[in-house]
Scaffold this motif. Structure first.
Motif, PDB file in Angstrom:
ATOM      1  N   GLY A   1      -3.751  -8.713   0.262  1.00  0.00           N
ATOM      2  CA  GLY A   1      -2.549  -7.972   0.606  1.00  0.00           C
ATOM      3  C   GLY A   1      -2.290  -6.748  -0.248  1.00  0.00           C
ATOM      4  O   GLY A   1      -1.247  -6.103  -0.105  1.00  0.00           O
ATOM      5  N   VAL A   2      -3.209  -6.403  -1.138  1.00  0.00           N
ATOM      6  CA  VAL A   2      -3.045  -5.245  -2.025  1.00  0.00           C
ATOM      7  C   VAL A   2      -4.090  -4.190  -1.657  1.00  0.00           C
ATOM      8  O   VAL A   2      -5.290  -4.403  -1.849  1.00  0.00           O
ATOM      9  CB  VAL A   2      -3.196  -5.645  -3.506  1.00  0.00           C
ATOM     10  CG1 VAL A   2      -3.056  -4.422  -4.415  1.00  0.00           C
ATOM     11  CG2 VAL A   2      -2.171  -6.703  -3.874  1.00  0.00           C
ATOM     12  N   PHE A   3      -3.626  -3.073  -1.145  1.00  0.00           N
ATOM     13  CA  PHE A   3      -4.527  -2.020  -0.681  1.00  0.00           C
ATOM     14  C   PHE A   3      -4.221  -0.710  -1.398  1.00  0.00           C
ATOM     15  O   PHE A   3      -3.066  -0.327  -1.565  1.00  0.00           O
ATOM     16  CB  PHE A   3      -4.383  -1.820   0.828  1.00  0.00           C
ATOM     17  CG  PHE A   3      -4.895  -2.971   1.644  1.00  0.00           C
ATOM     18  CD1 PHE A   3      -6.206  -2.963   2.115  1.00  0.00           C
ATOM     19  CD2 PHE A   3      -4.090  -4.053   1.928  1.00  0.00           C
ATOM     20  CE1 PHE A   3      -6.691  -4.026   2.866  1.00  0.00           C
ATOM     21  CE2 PHE A   3      -4.562  -5.115   2.681  1.00  0.00           C
ATOM     22  CZ  PHE A   3      -5.869  -5.107   3.150  1.00  0.00           C
ATOM     23  N   GLY A   4      -5.272  -0.023  -1.781  1.00  0.00           N
ATOM     24  CA  GLY A   4      -5.120   1.273  -2.421  1.00  0.00           C
ATOM     25  C   GLY A   4      -4.946   1.180  -3.917  1.00  0.00           C
ATOM     26  O   GLY A   4      -4.417   0.196  -4.461  1.00  0.00           O
ATOM     27  N   VAL A   5      -5.384   2.232  -4.605  1.00  0.00           N
ATOM     28  CA  VAL A   5      -5.398   2.217  -6.064  1.00  0.00           C
ATOM     29  C   VAL A   5      -3.993   2.234  -6.651  1.00  0.00           C
ATOM     30  O   VAL A   5      -3.769   1.686  -7.739  1.00  0.00           O
ATOM     31  CB  VAL A   5      -6.239   3.412  -6.587  1.00  0.00           C
ATOM     32  CG1 VAL A   5      -5.593   4.751  -6.231  1.00  0.00           C
ATOM     33  CG2 VAL A   5      -6.444   3.312  -8.088  1.00  0.00           C
ATOM     34  N   LYS A   6      -3.026   2.826  -5.963  1.00  0.00           N
ATOM     35  CA  LYS A   6      -1.658   2.859  -6.510  1.00  0.00           C
ATOM     36  C   LYS A   6      -1.064   1.452  -6.559  1.00  0.00           C
ATOM     37  O   LYS A   6      -0.507   1.037  -7.584  1.00  0.00           O
ATOM     38  CB  LYS A   6      -0.767   3.786  -5.675  1.00  0.00           C
ATOM     39  CG  LYS A   6       0.608   4.000  -6.279  1.00  0.00           C
ATOM     40  CD  LYS A   6       1.373   5.095  -5.554  1.00  0.00           C
ATOM     41  CE  LYS A   6       2.700   5.374  -6.234  1.00  0.00           C
ATOM     42  NZ  LYS A   6       3.444   6.486  -5.593  1.00  0.00           N
ATOM     43  N   ALA A   7      -1.193   0.721  -5.462  1.00  0.00           N
ATOM     44  CA  ALA A   7      -0.698  -0.656  -5.433  1.00  0.00           C
ATOM     45  C   ALA A   7      -1.483  -1.530  -6.400  1.00  0.00           C
ATOM     46  O   ALA A   7      -0.923  -2.420  -7.052  1.00  0.00           O
ATOM     47  CB  ALA A   7      -0.771  -1.219  -4.013  1.00  0.00           C
TER      48      ALA A   7
ATOM     49  N   GLN B   1       0.842  -1.191   0.000  1.00  0.00           N
ATOM     50  CA  GLN B   1       0.000   0.000   0.000  1.00  0.00           C
ATOM     51  C   GLN B   1       0.875   1.237   0.000  1.00  0.00           C
ATOM     52  O   GLN B   1       1.851   1.323   0.749  1.00  0.00           O
ATOM     53  CB  GLN B   1      -0.939   0.027   1.207  1.00  0.00           C
ATOM     54  CG  GLN B   1      -2.046   1.070   1.114  1.00  0.00           C
ATOM     55  CD  GLN B   1      -1.809   2.341   1.929  1.00  0.00           C
ATOM     56  OE1 GLN B   1      -0.788   2.454   2.599  1.00  0.00           O
ATOM     57  NE2 GLN B   1      -2.730   3.271   1.865  1.00  0.00           N
ATOM     58  N   GLU B   2       0.548   2.193  -0.859  1.00  0.00           N
ATOM     59  CA  GLU B   2       1.287   3.453  -0.926  1.00  0.00           C
ATOM     60  C   GLU B   2       0.300   4.557  -1.249  1.00  0.00           C
ATOM     61  O   GLU B   2      -0.519   4.424  -2.155  1.00  0.00           O
ATOM     62  CB  GLU B   2       2.383   3.378  -1.991  1.00  0.00           C
ATOM     63  CG  GLU B   2       3.331   4.562  -1.979  1.00  0.00           C
ATOM     64  CD  GLU B   2       4.448   4.427  -2.997  1.00  0.00           C
ATOM     65  OE1 GLU B   2       5.103   5.443  -3.280  1.00  0.00           O
ATOM     66  OE2 GLU B   2       4.635   3.303  -3.517  1.00  0.00           O
ATOM     67  N   TRP B   3       0.367   5.640  -0.503  1.00  0.00           N
ATOM     68  CA  TRP B   3      -0.625   6.713  -0.642  1.00  0.00           C
ATOM     69  C   TRP B   3      -0.440   7.479  -1.946  1.00  0.00           C
ATOM     70  O   TRP B   3       0.681   7.727  -2.395  1.00  0.00           O
ATOM     71  CB  TRP B   3      -0.528   7.680   0.535  1.00  0.00           C
ATOM     72  CG  TRP B   3      -1.747   8.537   0.640  1.00  0.00           C
ATOM     73  CD1 TRP B   3      -1.977   9.735   0.027  1.00  0.00           C
ATOM     74  CD2 TRP B   3      -2.936   8.243   1.380  1.00  0.00           C
ATOM     75  NE1 TRP B   3      -3.235  10.204   0.335  1.00  0.00           N
ATOM     76  CE2 TRP B   3      -3.835   9.308   1.164  1.00  0.00           C
ATOM     77  CE3 TRP B   3      -3.313   7.185   2.205  1.00  0.00           C
ATOM     78  CZ2 TRP B   3      -5.090   9.346   1.762  1.00  0.00           C
ATOM     79  CZ3 TRP B   3      -4.572   7.217   2.790  1.00  0.00           C
ATOM     80  CH2 TRP B   3      -5.439   8.283   2.577  1.00  0.00           C
TER      81      TRP B   3
ATOM     82  N   TYR C   1     -10.945   6.628   0.565  1.00  0.00           N
ATOM     83  CA  TYR C   1     -11.535   5.335   0.164  1.00  0.00           C
ATOM     84  C   TYR C   1     -10.650   4.622  -0.854  1.00  0.00           C
ATOM     85  O   TYR C   1     -10.361   3.422  -0.725  1.00  0.00           O
ATOM     86  CB  TYR C   1     -12.934   5.570  -0.415  1.00  0.00           C
ATOM     87  CG  TYR C   1     -13.593   4.333  -0.967  1.00  0.00           C
ATOM     88  CD1 TYR C   1     -14.215   3.419  -0.132  1.00  0.00           C
ATOM     89  CD2 TYR C   1     -13.579   4.066  -2.338  1.00  0.00           C
ATOM     90  CE1 TYR C   1     -14.813   2.276  -0.632  1.00  0.00           C
ATOM     91  CE2 TYR C   1     -14.173   2.934  -2.849  1.00  0.00           C
ATOM     92  CZ  TYR C   1     -14.792   2.037  -1.997  1.00  0.00           C
ATOM     93  OH  TYR C   1     -15.372   0.915  -2.513  1.00  0.00           O
ATOM     94  N   LEU C   2     -10.196   5.351  -1.879  1.00  0.00           N
ATOM     95  CA  LEU C   2      -9.376   4.745  -2.923  1.00  0.00           C
ATOM     96  C   LEU C   2      -8.017   4.287  -2.403  1.00  0.00           C
ATOM     97  O   LEU C   2      -7.405   3.393  -2.982  1.00  0.00           O
ATOM     98  CB  LEU C   2      -9.165   5.744  -4.069  1.00  0.00           C
ATOM     99  CG  LEU C   2     -10.337   5.921  -5.045  1.00  0.00           C
ATOM    100  CD1 LEU C   2     -10.032   7.041  -6.037  1.00  0.00           C
ATOM    101  CD2 LEU C   2     -10.635   4.631  -5.795  1.00  0.00           C
ATOM    102  N   ASN C   3      -7.554   4.888  -1.315  1.00  0.00           N
ATOM    103  CA  ASN C   3      -6.240   4.554  -0.786  1.00  0.00           C
ATOM    104  C   ASN C   3      -6.256   3.424   0.239  1.00  0.00           C
ATOM    105  O   ASN C   3      -5.193   2.869   0.546  1.00  0.00           O
ATOM    106  CB  ASN C   3      -5.581   5.789  -0.171  1.00  0.00           C
ATOM    107  CG  ASN C   3      -4.861   6.631  -1.204  1.00  0.00           C
ATOM    108  OD1 ASN C   3      -3.761   6.312  -1.633  1.00  0.00           O
ATOM    109  ND2 ASN C   3      -5.500   7.710  -1.634  1.00  0.00           N
ATOM    110  N   VAL C   4      -7.421   3.098   0.772  1.00  0.00           N
ATOM    111  CA  VAL C   4      -7.467   2.041   1.793  1.00  0.00           C
ATOM    112  C   VAL C   4      -8.287   0.831   1.357  1.00  0.00           C
ATOM    113  O   VAL C   4      -8.282  -0.196   2.039  1.00  0.00           O
ATOM    114  CB  VAL C   4      -8.016   2.575   3.139  1.00  0.00           C
ATOM    115  CG1 VAL C   4      -7.147   3.704   3.658  1.00  0.00           C
ATOM    116  CG2 VAL C   4      -9.474   3.022   3.025  1.00  0.00           C
ATOM    117  N   ALA C   5      -8.978   0.922   0.220  1.00  0.00           N
ATOM    118  CA  ALA C   5      -9.781  -0.205  -0.263  1.00  0.00           C
ATOM    119  C   ALA C   5      -8.880  -1.375  -0.630  1.00  0.00           C
ATOM    120  O   ALA C   5      -7.767  -1.202  -1.130  1.00  0.00           O
ATOM    121  CB  ALA C   5     -10.618   0.212  -1.471  1.00  0.00           C
TER     122      ALA C   5
END
Length: 243
Positions: free
Chosen positions: A172-178, A71-73, A163-167
């Motif tokens: 094990g994959v969280f957030g839209v960037k990851a 996860q990365e913001w 929401y997009l960053n913690v979904a």
């Protein structure tokens, strides 16, 4: 006369049940404890409007189970606009028109026998950031109490961003960037419209669906989400989170 009044007062105190004093103390401590918890939660929600949450309870539990998560913001301005419209179209099309609860959707869910969800993006953000997962009446009650507070303190744009960053998009994959990197090997601002819609399509069941290897159901849902995203962009239902 004064002596008689004192005697009556003493008799009145003696006649009071012996458990009243401890009960009053317990109630006083309980009230203070609840007030302290409420103030802490309000402070956390206030901080969350400007500070990015470093993790969430669910992310922590998954990290312990899996030995780490990805996860990365990323700021909303660095995500392709279709992504935000896609998740709103998929999860909460009336997001800009309610204060945390979509009452028509709740009524429809009840009419359908409770077989479909009616949680808004605001409710899901409260659950993901401040509470825990699972079907639990205590959690649902807290979610119902905190959602209007979140809506009052946070902007709609901030709610979508968090929401997009913690979904969760995969195990094990969280957030839209990851998720963008995991499924398509691109940055979140390089997602195509179809890729963004596929990510939105797997959100209700991220461990059972794949954005890179979509089933027929995910492909069909992707087309529906693309249409919905275009619709809310045209009719103004995305205006509250788009600058």
């Amino acid at each position: 006369m004064a002596t008689r009044s004192k005697k009556k007062a003493r008799r009145s105190r003696k006649s009071s049940p012996i458990w009243q004093a401890p009960l009053k103390r317990a109630m006083r401590y309980l009230f203070r404890g609840l007030l302290a918890v409420a103030l802490i939660v309000l402070a956390l929600i206030g901080l969350g409007s400007v500070l990015n949450p470093p993790t969430t309870p669910y992310m922590l539990s998954e990290s312990r189970r899996l030995g780490g998560v990805s996860q990365e913001w990323v700021g909303l301005s660095d995500v392709t606009p279709t992504m935000a419209r896609a998740v709103v179209a998929a999860e909460d099309a009336n997001f800009c028109q309610h204060w945390g609860f979509d009452l028509p959707a709740i009524k429809q869910a009840i009419a359908d026998g409770g077989n479909r969800g009616a949680s808004t993006i605001s409710q899901q953000t409260v659950k993901n950031v401040y509470l825990w997962h699972g079907r639990n009446y205590t959690r649902k009650a807290l979610e119902a109490l905190l959602t209007p507070v979140l809506e009052a303190v946070w902007s709609k744009e901030r709610i979508v961003e968090v929401y997009l960053n913690v979904a969760e998009f995969d195990e094990g994959v969280f957030g839209v960037k990851a998720a963008a990197r995991h499924y398509f090997g691109v940055a979140p601002d390089q997602l195509s419209d179809v890729q963004a819609a596929r990510l939105a399509a797997i959100l209700p069941d991220p461990k059972g669906r794949s954005a890179s290897r979509p089933s027929d159901f995910v492909r069909k849902r992707t087309r529906s989400i693309l249409s919905g995203a275009a619709t809310i962009g045209k009719d103004g239902r995305s205006a509250c989170f788009e600058s």
